[in-house]
Motif scaffolding. Structure first.
Motif, mmCIF file in Angstrom:
data_model
loop_
_atom_site.group_PDB
_atom_site.id
_atom_site.type_symbol
_atom_site.label_atom_id
_atom_site.label_comp_id
_atom_site.label_asym_id
_atom_site.label_seq_id
_atom_site.Cartn_x
_atom_site.Cartn_y
_atom_site.Cartn_z
ATOM 1 N N LEU A 25 -18.186 -0.229 -1.316
ATOM 2 C CA LEU A 25 -18.185 -0.152 -3.074
ATOM 3 C C LEU A 25 -17.938 -1.750 -3.606
ATOM 4 C CD1 LEU A 25 -17.807 1.242 -6.122
ATOM 5 C CD2 LEU A 25 -15.435 1.425 -5.812
ATOM 6 N N CYS A 26 -16.967 -2.276 -2.626
ATOM 7 C CA CYS A 26 -16.396 -3.306 -2.808
ATOM 8 C C CYS A 26 -17.474 -4.410 -2.357
ATOM 9 C CB CYS A 26 -15.250 -4.204 -1.622
ATOM 10 S SG CYS A 26 -14.354 -5.945 -1.941
ATOM 11 N N SER A 27 -18.391 -4.319 -1.233
ATOM 12 C CA SER A 27 -19.900 -5.233 -0.976
ATOM 13 C C SER A 27 -20.398 -5.190 -2.569
ATOM 14 C CB SER A 27 -20.522 -4.767 0.181
ATOM 15 O OG SER A 27 -19.331 -4.165 0.607
ATOM 16 N N ASN A 28 -20.201 -3.996 -2.975
ATOM 17 C CA ASN A 28 -21.578 -3.688 -4.199
ATOM 18 C C ASN A 28 -21.041 -4.406 -5.256
ATOM 19 O OD1 ASN A 28 -23.223 -2.551 -2.727
ATOM 20 N ND2 ASN A 28 -22.111 -0.296 -3.208
ATOM 21 N N PHE A 29 -19.920 -4.047 -5.183
ATOM 22 C CA PHE A 29 -18.950 -4.492 -6.778
ATOM 23 C C PHE A 29 -19.048 -6.037 -7.030
ATOM 24 C CE2 PHE A 29 -14.707 -6.879 -8.758
ATOM 25 C CZ PHE A 29 -15.036 -5.958 -9.576
ATOM 26 N N LEU A 30 -19.037 -6.739 -5.523
ATOM 27 C CA LEU A 30 -18.981 -8.011 -5.491
ATOM 28 C C LEU A 30 -21.140 -8.552 -5.677
ATOM 29 C CD1 LEU A 30 -16.527 -8.573 -2.145
ATOM 30 C CD2 LEU A 30 -16.125 -9.520 -4.441
ATOM 31 N N ARG A 31 -21.631 -8.064 -4.980
ATOM 32 C CA ARG A 31 -23.499 -8.230 -5.187
ATOM 33 C C ARG A 31 -23.183 -7.936 -6.725
ATOM 34 N NH1 ARG A 31 -26.313 -4.479 -1.881
ATOM 35 N NH2 ARG A 31 -24.549 -3.397 -1.299
ATOM 36 N N GLY A 51 -22.315 3.637 -10.587
ATOM 37 C CA GLY A 51 -22.631 4.505 -10.385
ATOM 38 C C GLY A 51 -20.500 5.323 -9.708
ATOM 39 N N VAL A 52 -19.467 4.658 -9.948
ATOM 40 C CA VAL A 52 -18.629 5.167 -9.428
ATOM 41 C C VAL A 52 -17.872 5.294 -10.310
ATOM 42 C CG1 VAL A 52 -18.848 4.111 -7.124
ATOM 43 C CG2 VAL A 52 -17.782 3.163 -9.143
ATOM 44 N N GLU A 53 -16.660 6.065 -10.452
ATOM 45 C CA GLU A 53 -15.615 6.347 -11.932
ATOM 46 C C GLU A 53 -14.414 5.928 -11.244
ATOM 47 O OE1 GLU A 53 -12.748 9.628 -10.353
ATOM 48 O OE2 GLU A 53 -14.610 10.724 -9.186
ATOM 49 N N ARG A 54 -13.949 5.500 -12.722
ATOM 50 C CA ARG A 54 -13.271 3.972 -13.424
ATOM 51 C C ARG A 54 -11.951 3.573 -12.729
ATOM 52 N NH1 ARG A 54 -13.122 2.376 -18.461
ATOM 53 N NH2 ARG A 54 -10.668 1.729 -18.386
ATOM 54 N N ARG A 55 -11.801 4.883 -11.716
ATOM 55 C CA ARG A 55 -10.595 5.354 -11.148
ATOM 56 C C ARG A 55 -10.891 4.339 -10.096
ATOM 57 N NH1 ARG A 55 -7.705 3.683 -9.227
ATOM 58 N NH2 ARG A 55 -5.393 4.556 -8.128
ATOM 59 N N ARG A 56 -11.860 4.721 -9.238
ATOM 60 C CA ARG A 56 -12.821 3.535 -7.914
ATOM 61 C C ARG A 56 -12.419 1.986 -8.168
ATOM 62 N NH1 ARG A 56 -11.016 7.692 -6.524
ATOM 63 N NH2 ARG A 56 -8.991 7.001 -6.375
ATOM 64 N N ILE A 57 -12.699 1.899 -9.377
ATOM 65 C CA ILE A 57 -13.065 0.115 -10.021
ATOM 66 C C ILE A 57 -11.454 -0.077 -10.422
ATOM 67 C CG2 ILE A 57 -13.449 -0.972 -11.996
ATOM 68 C CD1 ILE A 57 -15.765 0.058 -10.510
ATOM 69 N N TYR A 58 -10.457 0.519 -10.726
ATOM 70 C CA TYR A 58 -9.106 0.362 -10.489
ATOM 71 C C TYR A 58 -8.853 -0.655 -8.893
ATOM 72 C CZ TYR A 58 -8.517 1.742 -15.506
ATOM 73 O OH TYR A 58 -9.086 2.665 -16.475
ATOM 74 N N ASP A 59 -9.253 0.368 -8.240
ATOM 75 C CA ASP A 59 -8.708 0.162 -6.601
ATOM 76 C C ASP A 59 -9.437 -1.038 -6.531
ATOM 77 O OD1 ASP A 59 -7.150 2.923 -6.075
ATOM 78 O OD2 ASP A 59 -8.843 3.837 -5.928
ATOM 79 N N ILE A 60 -10.519 -1.374 -6.466
ATOM 80 C CA ILE A 60 -11.017 -2.332 -6.069
ATOM 81 C C ILE A 60 -11.180 -3.639 -6.875
ATOM 82 C CG2 ILE A 60 -12.970 -4.486 -6.184
ATOM 83 C CD1 ILE A 60 -13.167 -1.569 -3.853
ATOM 84 N N VAL A 61 -9.915 -3.887 -8.396
ATOM 85 C CA VAL A 61 -10.043 -4.421 -8.911
ATOM 86 C C VAL A 61 -8.636 -5.223 -8.535
ATOM 87 C CG1 VAL A 61 -9.153 -5.186 -11.677
ATOM 88 C CG2 VAL A 61 -11.290 -4.755 -10.543
ATOM 89 N N ASN A 62 -7.450 -4.330 -8.618
ATOM 90 C CA ASN A 62 -5.920 -4.820 -8.181
ATOM 91 C C ASN A 62 -6.332 -5.260 -7.126
ATOM 92 O OD1 ASN A 62 -4.998 -3.678 -10.488
ATOM 93 N ND2 ASN A 62 -4.263 -1.702 -9.775
ATOM 94 N N ILE A 63 -7.247 -4.863 -6.061
ATOM 95 C CA ILE A 63 -6.908 -5.713 -4.732
ATOM 96 C C ILE A 63 -7.476 -6.878 -4.517
ATOM 97 C CG2 ILE A 63 -8.051 -5.941 -2.944
ATOM 98 C CD1 ILE A 63 -7.555 -2.572 -2.164
ATOM 99 N N LEU A 64 -8.398 -7.386 -5.495
ATOM 100 C CA LEU A 64 -9.760 -8.388 -5.962
ATOM 101 C C LEU A 64 -8.614 -9.389 -6.532
ATOM 102 C CD1 LEU A 64 -13.201 -7.746 -6.585
ATOM 103 C CD2 LEU A 64 -11.339 -8.225 -4.062
ATOM 104 N N GLU A 65 -7.879 -8.508 -7.388
ATOM 105 C CA GLU A 65 -7.093 -9.239 -8.448
ATOM 106 C C GLU A 65 -5.403 -10.184 -7.608
ATOM 107 O OE1 GLU A 65 -4.892 -7.219 -11.503
ATOM 108 O OE2 GLU A 65 -4.517 -9.080 -12.818
ATOM 109 N N SER A 66 -5.315 -9.602 -6.723
ATOM 110 C CA SER A 66 -3.909 -10.088 -5.464
ATOM 111 C C SER A 66 -4.197 -10.291 -4.976
ATOM 112 C CB SER A 66 -3.243 -8.687 -5.107
ATOM 113 O OG SER A 66 -4.447 -8.170 -4.092
#
Length: 391
Positions: A25-31, A51-66
């Motif tokens: 998901l992160c790879s896709n997000f970054l792409r 194509g994922v739930e919001r909840r998963r985006i929070y996970d990615i975003v929080n990690i990337l934000e850090s």
DNA sequence: AACTCCCGCCAGACA
DNA sequence: TGTCTGGCGGGAGTT
């Protein structure tokens, strides 16, 4: 009683757990977002596009934000900073790790007390005054602090600090969880912490900031911090032997020399990230290459645009052994025959292999048909002659 | 059996 | 009060 969920009754489903992983998901997000022109990210949009739930985006975003890749702008809205922001974020973490009085650097650090209201101002604001909505006023601060202490963003930062300040090169998630939890010996808390560390590790692995391997002594799954420099070097696989890639196969051993070298790199990662020169392996040789490290730092998951030597992103093919840079007038057919890009992504590699095999069989088939056609036409011609002859 | 980590519940924050 | 955010842990998939 057999249910629909019984494995026996399961139709070979298209569902793949791996395809849903945070790393993918992160790879896709970054792409999706790691390209020019992207300034703002809407969470709804991201969730829809991926194509994922919001909840998963929070996970990615929080990690990337850090690690500074993006910052929270408003509700639902994030500002894209890109990978160029990582060096600064990590430098800040390094400073925090080295100056924070609360850190007890023994064998591993105890991060149980890292956070206090002064230290933690949200994942991305090590470099800002933080007027962000994350910073609450006194009213909800107490309860919020507790929540923040356990936030994925903070855990991510502390996880990184652990690698930065630890004497150990390889850290297992159990060890990390113990260190991050402090003196808590609650197995449930441990399991929860390890779960979260898996999440973080998967994201960082997909960004090639972290590498997973087995600990040579304990045999336990462990992680090694690569950082950006490690990232660049990891990506530049020596051309003489793909197996010599720094990215080891899971479970393989590490020599002491490698350990020492990488440990040295680990610290260099932090000090040299703004450097304009990086060491890369080109045609099996270590060379210093100039790179634009600031605003022009190449986007991580996209294939390198300028340099043929740099290889970024999990989907980038790695040049196979023995293949030199293309020369003019090269025999491309031979190259196609001998050169098969070694995709780091196994699925892609398999897919590519599949196409190569399919193409080969098609080629053979076509060649055979051509041959047969030529042969039969010759035969009919000959027959025709015979017929003519018999006329 | 141990490891891995997806998934979604649900509580707290916020508008 | 509805929506956003994200901690949390059950439990299924993988090794």
């Amino acid at each position: 009683m057999a249910s629909l969920h019984d494995s026996e009754t399961k139709v070979p489903s298209l569902y793949s757990r791996k395809e849903k992983s945070l790393g993918v998901l992160c790879s896709n997000f970054l792409r999706l977002y790691n390209r020019e022109g992207v300034e703002s990210i809407g969470l709804d949009n991201a969730a829809t596009q991926l194509g994922v739930e919001r909840r998963r985006i929070y996970d990615i975003v929080n990690i990337l934000e850090s690690v500074g890749v993006l910052t929270r702008k408003a509700k639902n809205q994030y500002t894209w900073k890109g990978f160029k922001a990582i060096p600064h974020a990590l430098e800040e973490l390094r400073k925090q790790a080295s100056t924070n009085d609360n850190l007890k650097m023994s064998q591993y650090c105890s991060f149980g007390t890292v956070v206090n209201e002064n230290d933690y101002r949200g994942p991305s604001n090590s470099n800002n005054s933080n007027t962000d909505s994350h910073t609450k006023t006194c009213g909800s601060y107490k309860s919020d602090t507790n929540r923040k202490e356990k936030s994925l963003g903070l855990l991510t930062q502390n996880f990184i600090k652990l690698f930065i300040s630890s004497k150990e090169d390889l850290i297992s998630l159990d060890t990390a969880a113990t260190a991050l939890l402090g003196d808590v010996h609650d197995p449930t808390a441990m399991r929860t912490k390890v779960r979260r560390l898996y999440d973080i590790a998967n994201v960082f692995s997909s960004m090639d900031l972290l590498e997973k391997m087995r600990h040579p002594e304990s045999g336990k799954p462990s992680f090694r911090w690569l950082g950006l420099k490690g990232h660049v070097e990891t990506k530049c696989v020596p051309l003489d032997n793909t197996i010599n890639s720094k990215r080891r196969v899971f479970g393989t051993d590490i020599s002491n020399q490698d350990d020492l070298k990488l440990k040295k790199q680990k610290m260099e990662c932090l000090s040299d990230w703004s450097s304009k020169e990086v060491t890369v392996a080109i045609n099996g040789n270590i060379e210093i290459v100039k790179v634009e490290c600031d605003e022009n730092l190449p986007p991580l998951p996209l294939p390198q645009r300028n340099s043929k030597e740099f290889v970024f992103g999990p989907f980038t093919p790695v040049v196979a052994s023995g293949v030199k840079k293309s020369k003019q007038g090269q025999n491309w057919e031979n190259l196609a025959d001998t050169y098969r890009p070694q995709y780091r992504n196994k699925a892609l590699n398999d897919l590519f292999g599949h196409y190569v095999e399919a193409w080969k069989s098609w080629y053979v088939e076509a060649a055979e048909k051509k041959h047969t056609l030529a042969f039969t036409s010759k035969q009919t011609q000959a027959k025709g002659l015979v017929v003519d002859d018999t006329r």
